[in-house]
Design a protein around this motif. Sequence first.
Motif, PDB file in Angstrom:
ATOM      1  N   TYR A  50       0.825  -1.211   0.000  1.00  0.00           N
ATOM      2  CA  TYR A  50       0.000   0.000   0.000  1.00  0.00           C
ATOM      3  C   TYR A  50       0.862   1.266   0.000  1.00  0.00           C
ATOM      4  N   ALA A  53       1.974   1.802  -3.489  1.00  0.00           N
ATOM      5  CA  ALA A  53       0.875   2.317  -4.312  1.00  0.00           C
ATOM      6  C   ALA A  53       0.658   3.808  -4.045  1.00  0.00           C
ATOM      7  N   LEU A  57       0.991   6.768  -6.736  1.00  0.00           N
ATOM      8  CA  LEU A  57      -0.094   7.734  -6.927  1.00  0.00           C
ATOM      9  C   LEU A  57       0.426   9.168  -6.787  1.00  0.00           C
TER      10      LEU A  57
END
Length: 155
Positions: A50, A53, A57
């Motif tokens: 996460y 990610a 992003l």
Amino acid sequence: MDHLEHLDKHLVDELAQVARETIREELREQSRKQRRTAMLYAASGALALYAGAAVALAVGLALGIGLPDWAAALITAVILGVLAYVLRGAARPHRHPADHEAGYAAAHGRVAGGTPPVGPTGGLGMPYPPMPPTAPDAQAPRPDDIDPESPHHRA
């Protein structure tokens, strides 16, 4: 005497039972610790995924300030792909091109420069015998075959 033999057997059975229970309890304790460690590693991996990610992003959004959204996403994907390729290469053992050619020659029974082939562990020889160029004829008798019906083998 039979009474002592019965006591010996009973004592051996009791000791075996205590040993089994002790080993079972020790294994249970070890597996409990290993299970906890495995769960912590899994949670760490999920959180790292996460976090990666979120970084991807953020990179995409930062690129999106000056570029169209699709271009920012494409550049982010290329960056992640290059990082994945570099990490994969870092995980593999490095082989020099000369080593690769020497390994190929040794695996195929070829000797380059008059030196004997080197095995995978650095020693001389190959890890397995070379294959013959043609398959042996199944019908041809071998010199070590013994015919039990020949006259000199009869009893």
